[in-house]
Write a protein that holds these residues in place. Sequence first.
Motif, short mmCIF file in Angstrom:
data_model
loop_
_atom_site.label_atom_id
_atom_site.label_comp_id
_atom_site.label_asym_id
_atom_site.label_seq_id
_atom_site.Cartn_x
_atom_site.Cartn_y
_atom_site.Cartn_z
N ILE A 1 16.23 17.28 2.61
CA ILE A 1 17.37 16.54 2.05
C ILE A 1 16.97 15.12 1.67
O ILE A 1 17.40 14.60 0.63
N VAL A 2 16.10 14.49 2.46
CA VAL A 2 15.70 13.12 2.12
C VAL A 2 14.81 13.11 0.88
O VAL A 2 14.90 12.20 0.05
N THR A 3 13.97 14.12 0.71
CA THR A 3 13.19 14.23 -0.52
C THR A 3 14.11 14.33 -1.73
O THR A 3 13.89 13.67 -2.76
N LYS A 4 15.15 15.13 -1.62
CA LYS A 4 16.11 15.27 -2.71
C LYS A 4 16.78 13.92 -3.02
O LYS A 4 16.92 13.53 -4.18
N LEU A 5 17.21 13.23 -1.96
CA LEU A 5 17.89 11.95 -2.17
C LEU A 5 16.95 10.89 -2.74
O LEU A 5 17.35 10.09 -3.58
N LEU A 6 15.70 10.90 -2.29
CA LEU A 6 14.73 9.95 -2.86
C LEU A 6 14.51 10.23 -4.34
O LEU A 6 14.39 9.29 -5.15
N SER B 1 14.43 1.34 -4.04
CA SER B 1 13.37 0.37 -3.74
C SER B 1 13.05 0.42 -2.24
O SER B 1 11.89 0.32 -1.84
N ILE B 2 14.10 0.56 -1.43
CA ILE B 2 13.94 0.58 0.03
C ILE B 2 14.83 1.67 0.63
O ILE B 2 16.00 1.80 0.25
N LEU B 3 14.27 2.43 1.57
CA LEU B 3 15.01 3.44 2.33
C LEU B 3 15.27 2.85 3.72
O LEU B 3 14.33 2.39 4.39
N TYR B 4 16.52 2.90 4.17
CA TYR B 4 16.90 2.29 5.45
C TYR B 4 17.14 3.38 6.51
O TYR B 4 17.92 4.31 6.29
N LEU C 1 9.62 10.53 8.21
CA LEU C 1 10.01 10.13 6.86
C LEU C 1 9.09 9.04 6.29
O LEU C 1 8.85 9.00 5.08
N SER C 2 8.57 8.19 7.15
CA SER C 2 7.59 7.21 6.69
C SER C 2 6.34 7.92 6.18
O SER C 2 5.75 7.53 5.16
N ARG C 3 5.92 8.97 6.89
CA ARG C 3 4.77 9.75 6.46
C ARG C 3 5.06 10.48 5.15
O ARG C 3 4.22 10.53 4.26
N LEU C 4 6.26 11.02 5.03
CA LEU C 4 6.65 11.71 3.79
C LEU C 4 6.57 10.76 2.59
O LEU C 4 6.00 11.11 1.54
N VAL C 5 7.14 9.57 2.75
CA VAL C 5 7.13 8.59 1.66
C VAL C 5 5.70 8.22 1.27
O VAL C 5 5.37 8.11 0.08
N LYS C 6 4.85 8.06 2.28
CA LYS C 6 3.46 7.71 2.01
C LYS C 6 2.71 8.86 1.35
O LYS C 6 2.03 8.68 0.33
N ASP C 7 2.83 10.05 1.92
CA ASP C 7 2.06 11.20 1.42
C ASP C 7 2.47 11.62 0.02
O ASP C 7 1.63 12.11 -0.75
N LEU C 8 3.75 11.47 -0.31
CA LEU C 8 4.23 11.91 -1.63
C LEU C 8 4.26 10.77 -2.64
O LEU C 8 4.78 10.92 -3.74
N ASN C 9 3.70 9.62 -2.25
CA ASN C 9 3.51 8.49 -3.18
C ASN C 9 4.81 7.98 -3.79
O ASN C 9 4.84 7.58 -4.97
N GLN D 1 9.81 1.48 -0.16
CA GLN D 1 9.50 0.96 1.17
C GLN D 1 10.44 1.62 2.19
O GLN D 1 11.55 2.02 1.84
N VAL D 2 9.98 1.71 3.42
CA VAL D 2 10.82 2.22 4.51
C VAL D 2 11.13 1.06 5.44
O VAL D 2 10.21 0.40 5.95
N ARG D 3 12.41 0.78 5.61
CA ARG D 3 12.83 -0.30 6.49
C ARG D 3 13.49 0.30 7.73
O ARG D 3 14.50 1.02 7.61
N ILE D 4 12.93 0.03 8.90
CA ILE D 4 13.48 0.57 10.15
C ILE D 4 14.27 -0.54 10.85
O ILE D 4 13.72 -1.59 11.18
N VAL D 5 15.55 -0.28 11.05
CA VAL D 5 16.48 -1.27 11.59
C VAL D 5 16.68 -1.01 13.09
O VAL D 5 16.85 0.15 13.50
N PRO D 6 16.65 -2.05 13.92
CA PRO D 6 16.78 -1.85 15.37
C PRO D 6 18.03 -1.07 15.77
O PRO D 6 19.07 -1.14 15.11
N THR D 7 17.92 -0.36 16.87
CA THR D 7 19.03 0.43 17.41
C THR D 7 20.20 -0.49 17.78
O THR D 7 20.02 -1.52 18.42
N HIS D 8 21.39 -0.08 17.37
CA HIS D 8 22.60 -0.83 17.74
C HIS D 8 23.13 -0.22 19.04
O HIS D 8 23.43 0.97 19.11
N ARG D 9 23.28 -1.06 20.05
CA ARG D 9 23.71 -0.59 21.37
C ARG D 9 25.05 -1.19 21.77
O ARG D 9 25.40 -2.28 21.32
#
Length: 348
Positions: free
Chosen positions: A146-151, A157-160, A172-180, A184-192
């Motif tokens: 599903i993320v490949t489809k959405l990309l 420019s950036i996936l959050y 997903l970071s590996r997917l973005v890298k491997d499929l060129n 960018q992949v932006r990882i946002v801290p966990t909201h607690r």
Amino acid sequence: VPIIMEVVDTIEKLRERLNALRWAEALGASGQYGPRSVGLVPTMGHLHEGHLDLVRCSTRENEITVGTIFVNPTQFNRSEDFELYPRNEARDVKMFRDAGTHLVFVPKSKEIMYPNDHSTQVTCEPLASRLEGSFRPGHFNGVTLIVTKLLNLVQPSILYLGAKDAQQCVVLSRLVKDLNYNTQVRIVPTHRDPNDGLALSSRNALLSETERKIAPTVYLGLRVAQLVIESEPKLSTSEYVKEIVSFIYKTYGERAADDLNLTWNVEYVSTANRETLQEINGALPSETLLSVAVMLGRARLIDNIVLHSKATLISTDSSQLHAMLKPTIERVLEQHFQTVINQITLKN
């Protein structure tokens, strides 16, 4: 771009409206001719503050923010889990709008994303088979598809992504890298929860009132382990860390659940390499991903924390180290977590 949010429910409408937004006035923030930057926040709905953190980060960093709401059937192992997943589209759309999203894609049916003749799969092995993959076979094949489809559709420019889903971030970071992908992949801290540390999750809606009081035990185990090895670096081994987490879970989660006739089942406690997700045994390196999965009633709760180890080779006898373990745990609990323990043990 003025924030007049639109909701679209077909791929054709998504492409049309996104193209219009991306090329509006044909000028980006830099003042140079070219497309506007786009941030993508993919969700399965039932939004909470953790999702909104992703949106806010995107609106700060991009000229256009696209959100998606789609309960993706291909990432559920059991049909009952798919049916149980909480849904409230009207509420979600309003939350996206209030947070400053420009465009929300809500496919009106499963067939929009997966036509009847759909046959393509996207895999990311061996990352997808570790941790969650051991308990939810095929789950990440659904996520990567599903993320490949959405990309492909959004071309952001950036996936959050949220750090709570640590393995998903790695996959997903590996997917973005491997499929060129030019993304960018932006990882946002966990909201607690500020009061007890429970990681916000759409699945928390499945917890009963009593289960919700016990649920902070999941994070308590992680945080106690982190503080113990910070105060006693000689205990920085995978075995001791897992023993700490297990002690907390048995003492508080399992005992409280048994007393109240609730289900508490620990699926895994893992110390793994942050990039490869391979399990670490023995002394911990400078950074280790400590992750857990617990079934509490109908809710499957996952969480993680990064351990920073400063351990050096020390010839302390193992029996001496083990003797240090429980007193150190008890000291950490007394110093930092008495209020949370009172909640978990239903003393307030």
